[in-house]
Enzyme design. Structure first.
Site, short mmCIF file in Angstrom:
data_model
loop_
_atom_site.label_atom_id
_atom_site.label_comp_id
_atom_site.label_asym_id
_atom_site.label_seq_id
_atom_site.Cartn_x
_atom_site.Cartn_y
_atom_site.Cartn_z
N VAL A 132 0.86 -1.17 0.00
CA VAL A 132 0.00 0.00 0.00
C VAL A 132 0.90 1.23 0.00
O VAL A 132 2.07 1.15 0.41
CB VAL A 132 -0.92 -0.03 1.25
N VAL A 268 6.66 -4.49 -9.68
CA VAL A 268 7.90 -4.60 -10.44
C VAL A 268 8.36 -6.05 -10.40
O VAL A 268 8.50 -6.64 -9.32
CB VAL A 268 8.98 -3.65 -9.89
N HIS A 546 10.01 -6.62 12.55
CA HIS A 546 11.22 -5.82 12.40
C HIS A 546 12.23 -6.55 11.52
O HIS A 546 13.38 -6.79 11.91
CB HIS A 546 11.82 -5.52 13.78
#
Length: 614
Positions: A132, A268, A546
């Site tokens: 997003v 991509v 993380h």
């Protein structure tokens, strides 16, 4: 409208006494949303055949790069994002739980393991990643921590000039608009685009957690100031009670920049090269059922995150040569792409039950009065950042040092994992395991809170690898959690500190008590023994999202490095990686702030290298 189903879903959770209240609230949301969406940059219907810079990924770093590079009016910039634009419901901090289950999430899974993620379906951890505008800064829990100064000094010591704490601090300050009232004025940035604030809601248990930690000997600290050890209410990327993503902070209201184009819903699939010059010169992307090609005059910048960036590089021929050949890809540069994966984990959420106060249960939060309080005043529990309320950092090796380097963190959540059925899905729990642990809490709507004991400086490292040559086939993710037994030792120390805090006077005012239902699969260990908690950690292995390190920054002589200190891919011209994947080691803090800093610093490096630093 793309946000209508999500709006309906969230509003459907609210207990309305009259049907017309639901309708009026929906209409109010949509009216507000229409105005809000006018700030979002539109997707370019037709892209030009060539741009100066192509940025792959509009996440926490990519959004920053798009803003900063397009400050140079003579440069043309194309930002390509695989997902859609943001929507109104993503603004609501408390909605963080629910966003993972919509099309804005790549929704990866780890490779099944017999060493970790054992409480989850097929022994797989679920890895949400933002798909997003704004990337994972839209999905995350908005906790803003820089890490420790030693993290960055260590990066520099590894052969990366320019990355010491003294040198990155100006970039942290550059990105920040801190309105935290007790932030250290010498360290907090005031004029940046991203607002840093205390969330507007605090539960009684959050206040008790902070007071209990102080009672236990921890100082109240601005952990983004000169020292980190201590306890604090969280500093968050929220503004006026709403989420402040990098898309909102860096890309809103930029329609006047004709040199910046955005292409959304476009994946991509390959970086293109001039092989004779060994130089990246464009990308191929997939949009609306067709492949398209666009060229880059100066550079291609990959900002797709610690999973997406190594995946794209390897698909394009940048990676371990033997591994690429085994997947039918001709190597361009033999580099250790995908190695050095690191993450912070937390042991499954320690659950504590309480009396004499209301906590953030599903039934307590999703009430009409709370919804209206948020809708009209931006107050109340909907401003809570997914229930994350307070944080404490500890150095177990040097417990008396106020300037320590944390090896674990305790994160207070103002509700239990059983307080909302969404958690079973979000963490990929096996249904029977979830019901054994939390079924009674759900049925009886028990009040309680959770503490996540995070391992801050893990020694275990994993890998991202290809699963074939198709760009639409997700990579293989092997986080390799607990490969080094040190990480389990730290997990046990963190768990014991959390239990210790629950016994303080501040916590006992609410009769805080550890939920002592054994983890299924760990019953053969004595409950509360070290071996039990190690087993517990291996079962309820929570990623804290993380993910870093898979395109490691380091000098060319470092056999584990992928990019140099200026974030250029070794041995290839015109190609940089600028995102969390370049971190040599995971910082002792949440990683969104360092990722944004990397975007800011990377943009300046590009300007310097092209003699355009303003």
């Amino acid at each position: 409208m793309q946000y209508l189903p999500l709006a309906a879903g969230i509003l459907g959770m609210v207990s309305f006494s009259r049907p017309q209240d639901s309708l009026l609230s929906m209409l109010s949301f949509l009216q507000d949303g229409g105005e809000r969406m006018s700030h979002e940059l539109p997707s370019q219907p037709v892209v030009r055949p060539e741009y100066d810079f192509i940025i792959v990924g509009a996440g926490s770093a990519g959004s920053v790069l798009a803003n900063r590079l397009s400050e140079v009016p003579d440069w043309s910039v194309l930002l390509i994002e695989a997902g859609p634009g943001e929507n109104l419901l993503m603004d609501i901090p408390m909605a963080a739980h629910y966003l993972q289950n919509f099309n804005i999430n790549w929704d990866y899974r780890t490779k099944p393991s017999d060493q970790y993620c054992l409480a989850f379906k097929n022994n797989q951890c679920r890895f949400p990643r933002g798909k997003v505008m704004g990337g994972s800064s839209v999905l995350n829990y908005m906790i803003y921590t820089r890490g420790n100064r030693r993290d960055f000094d260590h990066w520099a010591d590894l052969g990366n000039p320019g990355w010491s704490y003294k040198e990155v601090l100006p970039y942290f300050k550059k990105l920040e608009h801190s309105v935290v009232p007790d932030a250290n004025p010498a360290y907090a940035g005031k004029d940046g685009p991203l607002t840093i604030s205390y969330p507007r809601f605090r539960s009684d248990t959050a206040k008790a957690f902070v007071q209990g930690a102080i009672e236990d000997g921890a100082p109240y600290v601005d952990y983004n100031g000169p020292t980190q050890i201590g306890v604090s209410y969280i500093q968050s990327t929220t503004k006026d009670g709403k989420r402040d993503s990098t898309n909102v902070a860096y890309l809103y209201d930029m329609r006047n920049r004709s040199n910046l184009h955005v292409k959304k819903n476009s994946q991509v699939t390959r970086i293109l090269f001039d092989r004779s010059a060994n130089q990246a010169n464009g990308v191929r992307f997939f949009h609306a059922g067709r492949f398209h090609t666009v060229r880059a005059r100066r550079e291609v910048i990959v900002s797709s995150g610690a999973i997406g960036s190594p995946h794209l590089l390897m698909l394009s021929g940048i990676g371990p040569a033997d591994h690429l050949r085994a997947n039918g890809i001709k190597p361009i540069a033999d580099l250790p792409v995908g190695h050095n994966f690191q993450d912070h984990t937390a042991a499954g959420g320690l659950t504590f039950l309480v009396n004499n106060t209301q906590t953030l249960t599903y039934k307590n939060v999703f009430r009409l009065d709370n919804f209206m309080k948020y809708q009209y005043d931006k107050r109340g529990p909907f401003t809570s950042t997914g229930g994350c309320e307070a944080i404490a950092f500890y150095d177990s090796e040097r417990p008396g040092d106020p300037d320590g380097w944390p090896d674990y963190e305790l994160l207070h959540i103002g509700g239990t994992i059983g307080a909302d059925p969404t958690y079973e899905v979000n963490f990929n729990y096996k249904h029977k395991t979830f019901q054994t642990l939390f079924g009674e809490i759900q049925r009886r709507n028990y009040d309680g809170f959770t503490v996540f004991p995070l391992i801050m400086r893990p020694r275990s490292k994993g890998r991202i690898s290809l699963n074939g040559s198709s760009p639409f086939q997700y990579p293989i993710i092997e986080p390799n959690y607990f490969d080094d037994p040190y990480d389990l030792d730290i997990s046990v120390r963190a768990i014991r500190k959390a239990i210790e805090l629950s016994r303080t006077g501040a916590m006992q005012r609410y009769n805080a008590r550890l939920l002592d239902i054994p983890m299924p699969g760990c019953e053969h260990y004595r409950f509360d023994s070290d071996d039990y908690w190690k087993c517990f950690s291996r079962h309820a292995t929570f990623t804290i999202y993380h993910h870093v390190g898979t395109c490691k920054m380091g000098p060319r002589k470092d056999p584990t490095a992928v990019v140099d200190a200026r974030l250029r891919v070794h041995g290839v011209k015109g190609l940089r990686v600028i995102d969390a994947s370049i971190m040599p080691d995971v910082p002792a803090g949440h990683t969104n702030a360092p990722t944004i800093m990397i975007g800011e610093k990377g943009a300046d490096m590009i300007k310097q290298d092209w003699n355009e630093l303003t």
